[in-house]
Write a protein that holds these residues in place. Structure first.
Motif, PDB file in Angstrom:
ATOM      1  N   SER A   1     -18.867 -68.510   2.617  1.00 38.17           N
ATOM      2  CA  SER A   1     -17.617 -67.852   3.000  1.00 38.17           C
ATOM      3  C   SER A   1     -17.590 -66.433   2.449  1.00 38.17           C
ATOM      4  N   ARG A   2     -16.818 -65.615   3.123  1.00 39.54           N
ATOM      5  CA  ARG A   2     -16.615 -64.234   2.685  1.00 39.54           C
ATOM      6  C   ARG A   2     -15.108 -63.995   2.735  1.00 39.54           C
ATOM      7  N   SER A   3     -14.570 -63.402   1.676  1.00 42.11           N
ATOM      8  CA  SER A   3     -13.134 -63.125   1.649  1.00 42.11           C
ATOM      9  C   SER A   3     -12.882 -61.781   0.989  1.00 42.11           C
TER      10      SER A   3
ATOM     11  N   LYS B   1     -11.523 -55.851  -2.200  1.00 40.00           N
ATOM     12  CA  LYS B   1     -12.907 -56.095  -2.596  1.00 40.00           C
ATOM     13  C   LYS B   1     -13.397 -57.362  -1.899  1.00 40.00           C
ATOM     14  N   THR B   2     -14.553 -57.284  -1.286  1.00 35.59           N
ATOM     15  CA  THR B   2     -15.128 -58.426  -0.582  1.00 35.59           C
ATOM     16  C   THR B   2     -15.936 -59.273  -1.560  1.00 35.59           C
ATOM     17  N   THR B   3     -15.694 -60.581  -1.528  1.00 37.38           N
ATOM     18  CA  THR B   3     -16.471 -61.517  -2.346  1.00 37.38           C
ATOM     19  C   THR B   3     -17.091 -62.551  -1.416  1.00 37.38           C
ATOM     20  N   THR B   4     -18.203 -63.095  -1.831  1.00 37.73           N
ATOM     21  CA  THR B   4     -18.868 -64.128  -1.033  1.00 37.73           C
ATOM     22  C   THR B   4     -19.087 -65.368  -1.889  1.00 37.73           C
ATOM     23  N   PHE B   5     -19.147 -66.492  -1.218  1.00 37.02           N
ATOM     24  CA  PHE B   5     -19.472 -67.770  -1.851  1.00 37.02           C
ATOM     25  C   PHE B   5     -20.603 -68.388  -1.049  1.00 37.02           C
ATOM     26  N   SER B   6     -21.617 -68.864  -1.751  1.00 38.83           N
ATOM     27  CA  SER B   6     -22.745 -69.555  -1.134  1.00 38.83           C
ATOM     28  C   SER B   6     -23.003 -70.831  -1.923  1.00 38.83           C
ATOM     29  N   VAL B   7     -23.049 -71.957  -1.242  1.00 37.55           N
ATOM     30  CA  VAL B   7     -23.287 -73.235  -1.923  1.00 37.55           C
ATOM     31  C   VAL B   7     -24.567 -73.177  -2.743  1.00 37.55           C
ATOM     32  N   LYS B   8     -25.630 -72.634  -2.173  1.00 35.73           N
ATOM     33  CA  LYS B   8     -26.917 -72.597  -2.880  1.00 35.73           C
ATOM     34  C   LYS B   8     -26.828 -71.786  -4.174  1.00 35.73           C
ATOM     35  N   LYS B   9     -26.006 -70.759  -4.192  1.00 39.62           N
ATOM     36  CA  LYS B   9     -25.926 -69.874  -5.352  1.00 39.62           C
ATOM     37  C   LYS B   9     -24.767 -70.221  -6.285  1.00 39.62           C
TER      38      LYS B   9
END
Length: 109
Positions: A16-18, A24-32
């Protein structure tokens, strides 16, 4: 509020990206980021409670998923007292894709 729960479910999107209030844009990645999210969930899990972790990330191997979650438990100074890993059920069609659903139930002291 210092609230505690007997059961905490962690089932984020794979990616996801929010944007926050400061744009400010933040991202979430399950792998990371799954381990960090599991660590945050442990902060509100009562001792003896159950942590349910789930993902549908096809590129995250089951062993890495378990290691990430269990590393978060150790980093929080807690311990697993019971564990059940559940792979994708055989009657769930993967549409020719590899089996991607993973579920991990942990009782945590």
């Amino acid at each position: 509020k210092e609230r505690q729960f007997d059961l905490v479910c962690v089932d984020p999107p794979t990616f996801s990206r929010s944007r926050n209030k400061k744009r400010k844009t933040t991202t979430f990645s399950v792998k990371k980021d799954y381990g960090r999210l599991a660590g945050d969930a442990l902060k509100v899990l009562r001792p003896g409670g159950v942590l349910l972790c789930s993902t549908n990330c096809a590129t995250l191997p089951p062993g890495a998923f378990e290691r990430d979650v269990e590393a978060a438990v150790r980093a929080a100074g807690r311990r697993v007292v019971a564990k059940l890993y559940s792979p994708q059920p055989p009657d769930f069609s993967a549409g020719g894709q590899k089996m991607y659903l993973k579920t991990l139930w942990l009782q945590i002291d």
